[in-house]
Each structure stands twice: as structure tokens, then as C-alpha cells.
Design a protein around this motif. Structure first.
Motif, PDB file in Angstrom:
ATOM      1  N   ALA A  12       0.840  -1.225   0.050  1.00  0.00           N
ATOM      2  CA  ALA A  12       0.114  -0.180  -0.030  1.00  0.00           C
ATOM      3  C   ALA A  12       0.779   1.130   0.062  1.00  0.00           C
ATOM      4  CB  ALA A  12      -0.947  -0.063   1.024  1.00  0.00           C
ATOM      5  N   ARG A  13       0.642   2.063  -0.844  1.00  0.00           N
ATOM      6  CA  ARG A  13       1.561   3.490  -1.018  1.00  0.00           C
ATOM      7  C   ARG A  13       0.638   4.320  -2.215  1.00  0.00           C
ATOM      8  NH1 ARG A  13       5.470   3.867  -5.168  1.00  0.00           N
ATOM      9  NH2 ARG A  13       7.011   4.560  -3.562  1.00  0.00           N
ATOM     10  N   SER A  14       1.368   5.503  -2.151  1.00  0.00           N
ATOM     11  CA  SER A  14       0.944   6.396  -3.468  1.00  0.00           C
ATOM     12  C   SER A  14       1.674   6.074  -4.283  1.00  0.00           C
ATOM     13  CB  SER A  14       1.237   7.974  -2.654  1.00  0.00           C
ATOM     14  OG  SER A  14       0.753   8.770  -3.921  1.00  0.00           O
ATOM     15  N   TRP A  15       0.977   6.061  -5.738  1.00  0.00           N
ATOM     16  CA  TRP A  15       1.724   5.435  -6.829  1.00  0.00           C
ATOM     17  C   TRP A  15       1.572   6.514  -7.750  1.00  0.00           C
ATOM     18  CZ3 TRP A  15       3.629   0.457  -6.594  1.00  0.00           C
ATOM     19  CH2 TRP A  15       3.269  -0.276  -5.524  1.00  0.00           C
ATOM     20  N   THR A  16       2.610   6.568  -8.606  1.00  0.00           N
ATOM     21  CA  THR A  16       2.918   7.732  -9.536  1.00  0.00           C
ATOM     22  C   THR A  16       3.147   7.113 -10.885  1.00  0.00           C
ATOM     23  OG1 THR A  16       5.014   8.152  -9.020  1.00  0.00           O
ATOM     24  CG2 THR A  16       3.523   9.455  -7.822  1.00  0.00           C
ATOM     25  N   GLU A  17       3.015   7.864 -11.838  1.00  0.00           N
ATOM     26  CA  GLU A  17       3.244   7.429 -13.121  1.00  0.00           C
ATOM     27  C   GLU A  17       4.627   6.613 -13.261  1.00  0.00           C
ATOM     28  OE1 GLU A  17       2.959   6.843 -17.204  1.00  0.00           O
ATOM     29  OE2 GLU A  17       1.499   7.379 -15.806  1.00  0.00           O
ATOM     30  N   GLY A  18       4.651   5.698 -13.810  1.00  0.00           N
ATOM     31  CA  GLY A  18       5.925   4.976 -14.401  1.00  0.00           C
ATOM     32  C   GLY A  18       6.407   4.343 -13.127  1.00  0.00           C
ATOM     33  N   ASP A  19       5.969   4.019 -11.844  1.00  0.00           N
ATOM     34  CA  ASP A  19       6.161   3.162 -10.582  1.00  0.00           C
ATOM     35  C   ASP A  19       6.185   1.734 -11.234  1.00  0.00           C
ATOM     36  OD1 ASP A  19       6.729   5.358  -8.956  1.00  0.00           O
ATOM     37  OD2 ASP A  19       4.927   4.848  -7.748  1.00  0.00           O
ATOM     38  N   THR A  20       7.118   1.115 -10.685  1.00  0.00           N
ATOM     39  CA  THR A  20       7.326  -0.502 -11.115  1.00  0.00           C
ATOM     40  C   THR A  20       7.467  -1.110  -9.785  1.00  0.00           C
ATOM     41  OG1 THR A  20       9.692  -0.216 -11.213  1.00  0.00           O
ATOM     42  CG2 THR A  20       8.227   0.081 -13.394  1.00  0.00           C
ATOM     43  N   VAL A  21       6.787  -2.359  -9.960  1.00  0.00           N
ATOM     44  CA  VAL A  21       6.843  -3.518  -8.939  1.00  0.00           C
ATOM     45  C   VAL A  21       7.651  -4.732  -9.482  1.00  0.00           C
ATOM     46  CG1 VAL A  21       5.808  -5.080  -7.099  1.00  0.00           C
ATOM     47  CG2 VAL A  21       5.095  -2.737  -7.565  1.00  0.00           C
ATOM     48  N   ASP A  22       8.847  -5.303  -9.030  1.00  0.00           N
ATOM     49  CA  ASP A  22       9.549  -6.452  -9.679  1.00  0.00           C
ATOM     50  C   ASP A  22       9.192  -7.489  -8.638  1.00  0.00           C
ATOM     51  OD1 ASP A  22      10.715  -5.827 -12.287  1.00  0.00           O
ATOM     52  OD2 ASP A  22      11.513  -4.287 -11.002  1.00  0.00           O
ATOM     53  N   LEU A  23       8.513  -8.610  -9.055  1.00  0.00           N
ATOM     54  CA  LEU A  23       8.307  -9.742  -8.038  1.00  0.00           C
ATOM     55  C   LEU A  23       8.872 -10.976  -9.056  1.00  0.00           C
ATOM     56  CD1 LEU A  23       6.821 -11.260  -5.758  1.00  0.00           C
ATOM     57  CD2 LEU A  23       4.778 -11.646  -7.429  1.00  0.00           C
ATOM     58  N   ASP A  24       9.973 -11.385  -8.052  1.00  0.00           N
ATOM     59  CA  ASP A  24      10.830 -12.683  -8.351  1.00  0.00           C
ATOM     60  C   ASP A  24      10.241 -13.734  -7.671  1.00  0.00           C
ATOM     61  OD1 ASP A  24      12.529 -14.409  -9.269  1.00  0.00           O
ATOM     62  OD2 ASP A  24      14.318 -13.639  -8.367  1.00  0.00           O
ATOM     63  N   LEU A  25       9.499 -14.881  -8.454  1.00  0.00           N
ATOM     64  CA  LEU A  25       9.039 -15.827  -7.813  1.00  0.00           C
ATOM     65  C   LEU A  25       9.732 -17.018  -8.088  1.00  0.00           C
ATOM     66  CD1 LEU A  25       5.205 -15.447  -8.837  1.00  0.00           C
ATOM     67  CD2 LEU A  25       5.995 -15.085  -6.602  1.00  0.00           C
ATOM     68  N   HIS A  26      10.438 -17.800  -6.976  1.00  0.00           N
ATOM     69  CA  HIS A  26      11.441 -18.883  -7.436  1.00  0.00           C
ATOM     70  C   HIS A  26      10.623 -20.029  -7.993  1.00  0.00           C
ATOM     71  CE1 HIS A  26      13.961 -16.962  -3.888  1.00  0.00           C
ATOM     72  NE2 HIS A  26      14.003 -16.146  -4.801  1.00  0.00           N
ATOM     73  N   MET A  27      11.323 -20.445  -8.868  1.00  0.00           N
ATOM     74  CA  MET A  27      10.587 -21.430  -9.726  1.00  0.00           C
ATOM     75  C   MET A  27      11.611 -22.622 -10.055  1.00  0.00           C
ATOM     76  SD  MET A  27       8.832 -21.208 -13.464  1.00  0.00           S
ATOM     77  CE  MET A  27       7.656 -20.105 -13.183  1.00  0.00           C
ATOM     78  N   SER A  28      11.564 -23.615  -9.446  1.00  0.00           N
ATOM     79  CA  SER A  28      12.441 -24.730  -9.409  1.00  0.00           C
ATOM     80  C   SER A  28      11.579 -26.110  -9.763  1.00  0.00           C
ATOM     81  CB  SER A  28      13.423 -24.843  -8.307  1.00  0.00           C
ATOM     82  OG  SER A  28      12.580 -25.162  -7.239  1.00  0.00           O
ATOM     83  N   ALA A  29      12.316 -26.979 -10.421  1.00  0.00           N
ATOM     84  CA  ALA A  29      11.629 -28.321 -10.670  1.00  0.00           C
ATOM     85  C   ALA A  29      11.338 -29.065  -9.229  1.00  0.00           C
ATOM     86  CB  ALA A  29      12.295 -29.038 -11.499  1.00  0.00           C
ATOM     87  N   ARG A  30      10.484 -29.765  -8.884  1.00  0.00           N
ATOM     88  CA  ARG A  30      10.201 -30.086  -7.611  1.00  0.00           C
ATOM     89  C   ARG A  30       9.524 -31.438  -7.638  1.00  0.00           C
ATOM     90  NH1 ARG A  30       6.720 -25.642  -4.532  1.00  0.00           N
ATOM     91  NH2 ARG A  30       7.505 -26.341  -2.563  1.00  0.00           N
ATOM     92  N   ARG A  31      10.016 -32.366  -6.888  1.00  0.00           N
ATOM     93  CA  ARG A  31       9.359 -33.535  -6.758  1.00  0.00           C
ATOM     94  C   ARG A  31       8.069 -33.451  -5.872  1.00  0.00           C
ATOM     95  NH1 ARG A  31      14.925 -34.440  -6.898  1.00  0.00           N
ATOM     96  NH2 ARG A  31      15.538 -36.221  -8.177  1.00  0.00           N
ATOM     97  N   MET A  32       6.981 -34.190  -6.457  1.00  0.00           N
ATOM     98  CA  MET A  32       5.750 -34.097  -5.635  1.00  0.00           C
ATOM     99  C   MET A  32       5.446 -35.566  -5.108  1.00  0.00           C
ATOM    100  SD  MET A  32       5.116 -30.846  -5.817  1.00  0.00           S
ATOM    101  CE  MET A  32       3.631 -30.756  -5.282  1.00  0.00           C
TER     102      MET A  32
END
Length: 652
Positions: A520-540
Motif C-alpha cells: 500500500a502506497r501512493s503510486w505515481t506514473e511509471g512506478d514499477t514493482v518487480d516480483l521474482d517468484l522462485h521457480m524450480s523443478a520439484r518432486r511431488m
């Protein structure tokens, strides 16, 4: 009492701009919808005839002839028109719109003067209206035409089909209800319940909402309506060889919906019913309906769902069986059932934005739904097994429902147009809003236009998902706007990093108990959010009570469940085993079926040492040969000809 729920995103406010998904959206627009139009008009060589359009033309007096097809044949036309409505929401197509308008003219002419619209009973059994609700799908067909009417109205602004279906709904309201003289019944195949809610939202007419609630509350009431009607018909049935159709649990009529504890019977009907229940909970604040929806959700997801998001494990009745009964090679897992599960999950997200609903929605979408259609858009799976041995097909009757190759069309063709209407409306599943919070449920490249207290805002999502966990959201706003972004952390992710305008976001408490990172914040033109979701091959691994996967492992990377195919690993996949501590390597292969992330795993192939051909012998020894096992995403299987396939692999 109002339940604090999120708002459904109008399709017109979301545009998809995604390398992976645009291929499918364009496939639906350019190939699937035109192909299905040809199929509905019986112009596909070697495919089973449909006659769905011709039935309407005969009922409209435009052609001569007799009804042909299943009693629910009208529904295929409804689903096709619904898909067209969604496509026209995102991009004009005058030629497609003209075809749809002409079809709608035919539907209007086929409607009876009292509002009734059903080609089977108009052409074949005009005296049989509403006399066999358990089997004959009248309200089911009505529901699909209602959903088409709303989608087409929202996509084009044209009211003709909407007016036709309002007239039909008004007529249905004179037939059914709690008032004296009305039928106290409900359809054998749920669909009209959720369609009436859509009609209510489009028109504001509370009559439709109340009718939907009546149908749900009446289901399973005593004395049972189906048994009453069966006696009134003197025992006459529509499907004489389908005894299961007359079991009350098959159509979830064994108990009132508020009392049902487990998902029973025909899987598509269960999740369509649950979607309608969730709609009623949202629109009316009905806490009892919400609790019943939660209870059935838990039973399905915790005890009766395949790792691929498939549901309905038994061919007989296309049905659920019992907890943890999830056979792989005889799985039914109808494509329509996973689509219905997505409908249910999406509605639960509107009621309470918890990431688990989006996790299941994503699992079914990326695996079973995509598996249901070939890469050419002209071949389809009705059934989605998790293990296939082609030699058994045609020789062992328990596998007759499982096809090792996708089919061009079906006599019961519910799945292909269902895939089209889901993918045509994909944009509305990505986001939702609640108050001042914008939720991102799916990571699909897209742009959403949204209104805040300070004015309009656009959020553009860029991602290399599903092959990578990198996501960027970019804000466009004419002036600073205060709002909250809620970003889902998927269940397949074992870690994540957030950066705002390039700087690390360290407020770890921002991950709420519902599985969303909230900023939550005040957002202005051109603001970016980068989300790096760790994605690995997993045994299920499966739950210990799932007998069919004991001692076996499946591979998952990101939203994709993986499988072994004979094309990569040779025949006799039952001989291979995955090493528990072996390395899993991922590589993107751009030339494989349009580009796939392949997982290579260390494994072995077990060969019997003895050269004896005896069927059984004591103390057989095996030699173990190293093998590099090559896994591809499950959705892509059966695009390279007939061959063995398996999701679950023995683990050593």
C-alpha cells in the motif's frame, strides 16, 4: 447481510499481452471458433455430426427435418455464442459478428410465443416439457443460452439475444417456484443457477436472482421431485441403459445442498452447482451457502482432485467416487469438469481472496484445460488420464473411455466449446478488486484499467511466466493515487523477492495469511514493482491414502505438472524409476512443440536379468541401467502421435 467480497473484473477493461497465452487466445479466435462453427454446421469430414445449428433452423421454420443429437444439443450453440461474445469484447470482428447475429435471428424465430426455447422438446416431444427434469437438460440448455446472451450483450451492446433469454427466464419463473401451482423442481444438470445470476447482474432484475436461489434450495428437498416425476411418467425414462442417471447422488439431489458434506456424483454438475452456490452467497450474503461452498471445496481439493487439477475419477457416471480414489490409467477427469472447477475457484476468490483458490484455478488451467485441446486447435480430449498404455485401448474395455490421441469432435461435444469460452474470457480471471485493493491472481502479461478515488489508473503486467517467475507491474496514472497492490505468492513458489522502483521491499509482514504480498502506497506514473517468484523443478508426492501413487513421484515446475512420453523415453515406461536424490535439470527448447521447458532427471531403467519367458518365477533379479528421463509439461502430451505417457513415476 453483505459478505465482504471482491468485484469481478469486466473483460472490456483487461487486455492480454502475453507471449504464451496470446498464442491460445489467437488460436481460439482464428482457428477454434471457426472450426467449431463448421462442426456445429456438420461441415467437418469424418467428425460426428452435430446438427446443433440445424435443429434451431428447423425449429425456426428455416429448414425442414427432424431433431438430431443429444437432448442437450442446444447447449453447444450457447457455449459457442458465449465464446464469440468474449472475443468481440476484446477486439471487433465484423465478419464473426455478422455470423453470430444471423444465428441469433434464427434463435429468436425458434422461440415459442410463451418464451420457451428448446429444440428437442419443440421438435421431438412437444408435449413433454418439464416432465423429465432429471434427465432431459431443459434448464441446462436454457442456462447456456442465458450465459451466451449476457456475454454477447456485454461484448457488443446488442440486446436481441438478451431480450430473447429474458423472455425465456420470465416464462421459466411462471413455471417454477415456491408459490402454489408452480413446479417445485430443478434441473438434473446444474447450469441455470449460475446463468440466472449473470442475467440478474446484466439486468438488475431480482426475479432472476431469486429464481436461482430457489433452484439451489429446492435441490434434494423431500419428497424428492425426480421420484415424483418418475412416478407421474409411469416409470418412463430417457436413458434406459443409464441406471446411474436415476441415482439421486448422481445429480447431487440426495440431500439439500446446505447439508452435503462430500462431492458426490457427476463431477461437472457438482462444480457448476458449487459455482452457483458461491454466486448466491456473494449476491445475498447467505452465510449458510458460503459455509456449504467451503465444505465442498475442501472435500474436492483435499481429497478428490488429481495433481493436474482434474476431477471425477470414474468413467461410470463421469463421477467422483470416494476420498483418495484417484486412479491414473482409468481416470476420467473430464475437461469440462476442470473448467467447472475454475468457475468455482474464481467465484470463491470473489468471496474471499485467498491464494489457495487461485492456486487451484491455475493448476486446472495450465494442465487439464490446456491438455484438452491440441496445439492445432482442431483436436480435443474429453478425458484426461494421467497414464496411457495405447496397446490396451480397444482390447480392455475398462480403458475404452481413454483415448491416446485427441479427437476431431464428439457426439457429446460439450468440452470443445467449453474450452473456447473459457480461453475467450481469460482476461477476467487475472485480477479482481476489493475496495482500494487490486488483486493479481494469475501472472499473465496484461493491462488492466482501474478506477481509484483519485482517478483512473492502469496497471500493466509484464512476465516471462509460465517459464520464469519474473513479473513486473508498471503503473500509469495521471496523478498520484493511493491504493494497495496484492500479489499472489503461488503454492509452487519456495521463495520470492519484491523490488519497488528497483529497490528491495523488505516489509516481510506484507505477506498476509491469505497468501498475497500487499503493498500500500501512493503510486505515481511509471512506478514499477518487480516480483521474482522462485521457480524450480520439484518432486511431488501424493497423500499416503492415494493407493495409486504409493512409492511414486511426479515432477512439477511452476504451474506445470510434467509427464514422461514414449516419444522421448522409449516404450515400457513402467520399467523406469526416478532417483530420489538425482539432479533435475531444466532447459527451454524453442523448437519443441512451439517452445517447452523440458526437465531432465536422473533415473534408471530396470531390466529383468533372466532370459526366461515364464510369466512368473521366484526371486527374479534385475539389472539397473542409468537413464536420463525426459519430462515435458503434461498439457503438451499426445501432440507427437500415439505413445505411452505417465505423470507418476516409480521412485528409488
Amino acid at each position: 447481510m453483505t459478505i465482504q467480497s471482491t468485484n469481478i473484473t469486466p473483460l472490456s477493461r483487461v487486455s492480454i499481452q502475453d507471449d504464451f497465452w496470446m498464442e491460445y487466445v489467437n488460436l481460439v479466435r482464428d482457428v477454434v471458433v471457426p472450426y467449431q462453427w463448421e462442426a456445429l454446421n456438420d461441415r467437418i469430414p469424418d467428425a460426428e455430426p452435430s446438427s446443433a445449428v440445424r435443429n434451431f433452423k428447423i425449429a425456426a421454420g428455416e429448414e425442414q427435418g427432424e431433431f438430431y443429437g443429444m437432448v442437450f444439443q442446444d447447449s453447444d450453440v450457447g457455449k459457442w455464442l458465449e465464446a464469440v461474445g468474449y472475443l468481440l469484447s476484446s477486439r471487433p470482428d465484423p465478419a464473426l459478428e455478422r455470423i453470430a447475429d444471423e444465428l441469433i435471428d434464427t434463435l429468436a424465430k425458434a422461440q415459442r410465443s410463451d418464451g420457451y426455447l428448446n429444440t428437442y422438446f419443440t421438435l421431438k416431444e412437444p408435449e413433454g416439457r418439464w416432465t423429465n427434469l432429471a434427465e432431459c437438460h431443459e434448464l441446462y440448455c436454457a442456462g447456456h443460452l442465458m450465459e451466451a446472451a449476457v456475454a454477447y450483450y456485454e461484448g457488443t451492446g446488442k440486446r436481441k439475444l438478451l431480450d430473447v433469454m429474458c423472455k425465456y427466464a420470465d416464462y421459466i419463473d411462471t413455471v417454477f417456484g415456491p408459490e402454489p401451482g408452480k413446479l417445485k423442481g430443478y434441473d438434473g444438470h446444474q447450469e441455470v443457477e449460475l446463468a440466472l445470476v449473470k442475467l440478474y447482474r446484466a439486468t438488475g432484475n431480482e426475479k432472476y436472482l431469486n429464481l436461482s436461489r430457489f433452484f439451489l434450495d429446492q435441490r434434494g428437498a423431500k419428497p424428492n421431485f425426480y421420484e415424483i416425476q418418475l412416478a407421474q411418467r409411469g416409470g418412463k425414462v430417457h436413458y434406459p441403459n443409464l441406471d446411474i442417471a436415476r441415482r439421486l447422488s448422481y445429480s447431487q439431489s440426495h440431500l439439500p445442498v446446505r447439508e452435503q458434506q462430500t462431492a458426490e456424483g457427476h463431477a461437472v454438475r457438482v462444480v457448476y452447482m458449487c459455482a452457483g452456490m458461491a454466486d448466491i452467497a456473494k449476491e445475498t450474503g447467505d452465510r449458510g451457502m458460503l459455509e456449504a461452498s467451503r465444505r465442498l471445496w475442501r472435500n474436492i481439493v483435499d481429497k478428490r482432485m488429481y495433481i493436474t487439477g482434474g476431477i471425477g475419477s470414474m468413467e461410470h457416471g463421469e463421477a467422483f467416487t470416494f476420498d483418495y480414489d484417484l486412479p491414473n490409467d482409468t481416470a476420467y477427469a473430464e475437461t469440462c469438469a476442470s473448467i467447472g472447477l475454475i468457475f468455482f475457484a474464481h467465484r470463491m476468490l470473489q468471496l474471499e481472496p485467498k491464494s489457495e483458490y487461485a492456486d487451484v484455478m491455475e493448476r486446472a488451467l495450465y494442465n487439464t484445460v490446456l491438455s484438452g485441446m491440441s496445439k492445432d486447435g482442431r483436436h480435443f480430449f474429453y478425458v484426461n488420464p494421467l497414464e496411457v498404455y495405447p496397446e490396451a485401448h480397444g482390447k480392455n474395455a475398462i480403458y475404452n473411455h481413454v483415448k491416446p490421441e485427441r479427437q476431431g469432435w464428439f457426439g457429446c461435444a460439450c468440452c470443445p466449446p467449453n474450452v473456447a469460452r473459457l480461453l475467450g474470457s481469460l482476461g477476467k480471471y487475472i485480477y479482481s478488486a476489493h475496495g482500494n485493493t487490486l488483486y493479481t491472481h494469475l501472472y499473465i502479461g496484461s493491462r488492466i484499467e482501474w478506477g481509484t478515488a483519485e482517478g483512473p489508473v492502469a496497471v500493466e503486467q509484464e512476465t516471462r511466466h509460465p517459464w520464469s517467475g519474473d513479473v513486473r507491474l508498471r503503473i500509469s496514472a495521471d496523478k498520484p493515487s493511493v491504493f494497495e497492490l496484492a500479489l499472489r505468492v503461488p503454492d509452487w513458489c519456495d521463495g520470492y523477492v519484491v523490488r519497488i522502483n528497483g529497490e528491495a521491499w523488505t516489509k516481510t509482514e506484507s505477506l498476509d495469511g491469505d497468501g498475497y504480498v500487499k503493498i500500500a502506497r501512493s503510486w505515481t506514473e511509471g512506478d514499477t514493482v518487480d516480483l521474482d517468484l522462485h521457480m524450480s523443478a520439484r518432486r511431488m508426492s501424493g497423500h499416503p491414502m492415494i493407493r495409486q501413487v504409493a512409492g511414486k513421484t511426479a515432477i512439477q515446475r511452476g504451474p506445470f505438472v510434467y509427464c514422461l512420453e514414449e516419444a522421448d523415453n522409449g516404450p515400457h515406461l513402467h520399467e523406469v524409476a526416478l532417483l530420489k536424490d538425482g539432479k533435475l535439470q531444466t532447459d527451454f527448447e524453442p523448437d519443441l512443440l512451439g517452445g517447452l521447458e523440458v526437465v531432465t532427471a536422473e533415473g534408471v531403467r530396470m531390466k529383468r536379468e533372466s532370459g526366461d519367458d515364464r510369466l512368473y518365477e521366484p526371486d527374479v533379479s534385475y539389472r539397473v541401467e542409468p537413464a536420463a528421463l525426459r519430462f515435458i509439461p503434461y498439457y503438451a502430451w499426445a501432440n507427437r502421435g500415439r505413445g505411452e505417457m505417465t505423470v507418476w513415476v516409480r521412485s528409488l
